[in-house]
Design an enzyme around this catalytic site. Structure first.
Site, short mmCIF file in Angstrom:
data_model
loop_
_atom_site.label_atom_id
_atom_site.label_comp_id
_atom_site.label_asym_id
_atom_site.label_seq_id
_atom_site.Cartn_x
_atom_site.Cartn_y
_atom_site.Cartn_z
N ALA A 1 13.03 111.77 -36.44
CA ALA A 1 12.10 112.42 -36.73
C ALA A 1 11.33 112.01 -38.18
CB ALA A 1 12.57 113.96 -37.13
N SER A 2 9.95 112.37 -38.16
CA SER A 2 9.36 111.34 -39.34
C SER A 2 9.81 111.88 -40.65
CB SER A 2 7.71 111.74 -38.96
OG SER A 2 7.28 111.31 -37.76
N THR A 3 9.81 113.28 -40.88
CA THR A 3 10.13 113.73 -42.24
C THR A 3 11.64 114.45 -42.33
OG1 THR A 3 9.23 115.94 -41.87
CG2 THR A 3 7.92 114.16 -42.61
#
Length: 210
Positions: A10-12
């Site tokens: 996931a990006s964050t």
């Protein structure tokens, strides 16, 4: 023995990198297979700074399978970085299987050498295409975001985040008590730039009071 290694990204930190775990496990169960190891991280797909992805590749043996939910979980990289990652995957002789790339599912099966090479070539071409689409989507979103910010600033609608007065007062109180910056950052999760602004504000307040 071929191992299936699941990669979840996931990006964050606010997003759940493990969200697709059940989908990957169900995909393997339907084929009578088991995931041997799972690698999970919160890193941008547009960056090659992916410690868990490279740990997966380092752990892999020739013929192992890198299983991921979508190609964009693997790459939103620039052409140069994508080429570098592909070389690493090729050098490790790892097979990439993505749930959103049906042709890659054939890589889960043992095929004769000729059929395997054919699927590998087709899969590589489609991987390149989906990686390019993922990067374009990333670039488009960044451009639209920048345009939206510029428009909001021009119209005077962008004022920035409201100040967390309660937290900032607590930070200044910690500064008054002589606590170190490292301690304050760890305790409040504020940035050092914010801390510097508050320290300067505190100095101004005390100077005015003196």
């Amino acid at each position: 023995m071929t191992f299936i290694r699941a990669y979840l990204r996931a990006s964050t930190k606010e997003q759940d990198a493990g969200r697709a775990r059940e989908d990957l496990e169900a995909f393997c169960r339907e084929r009578g297979l088991t995931i041997a190891a799972t690698y999970e991280e919160n890193e941008s797909g547009a960056s090659l700074h992916r410690p868990e992805l490279f740990r997966l590749l380092k752990d892999s043996k020739p013929g192992d399978i890198l299983l991921t939910e979508q190609v964009d979980r693997l790459s939103r990289l620039s052409d140069k970085d994508w080429d570098q990652l592909k070389r690493e995957i090729k050098d490790r002789e790892v097979k990439v299987v993505a749930l959103d790339l049906p042709t890659s599912h054939m890589m889960m099966k043992t095929e004769d050498a000729f059929t395997g090479r054919m699927f590998d070539a087709i899969n590589g071409m489609l991987l390149d295409m989906l990686a390019a689409i993922a990067r374009k989507d990333y670039d488009d979103r960044r451009r639209r975001q920048a345009q939206g910010i510029a428009k909001a600033k021009a119209e005077g609608r962008m004022k920035g985040r409201p100040e967390d007065a309660g937290r900032n007062e607590a930070i200044m109180d910690m500064l008054r008590k002589g606590q170190s910056w490292n301690t304050i950052v760890r305790a409040t999760n504020c940035s050092r730039s914010t801390l510097a602004k508050l320290a300067k504000r505190l100095e101004g307040t005390e100077a005015a009071a003196g």
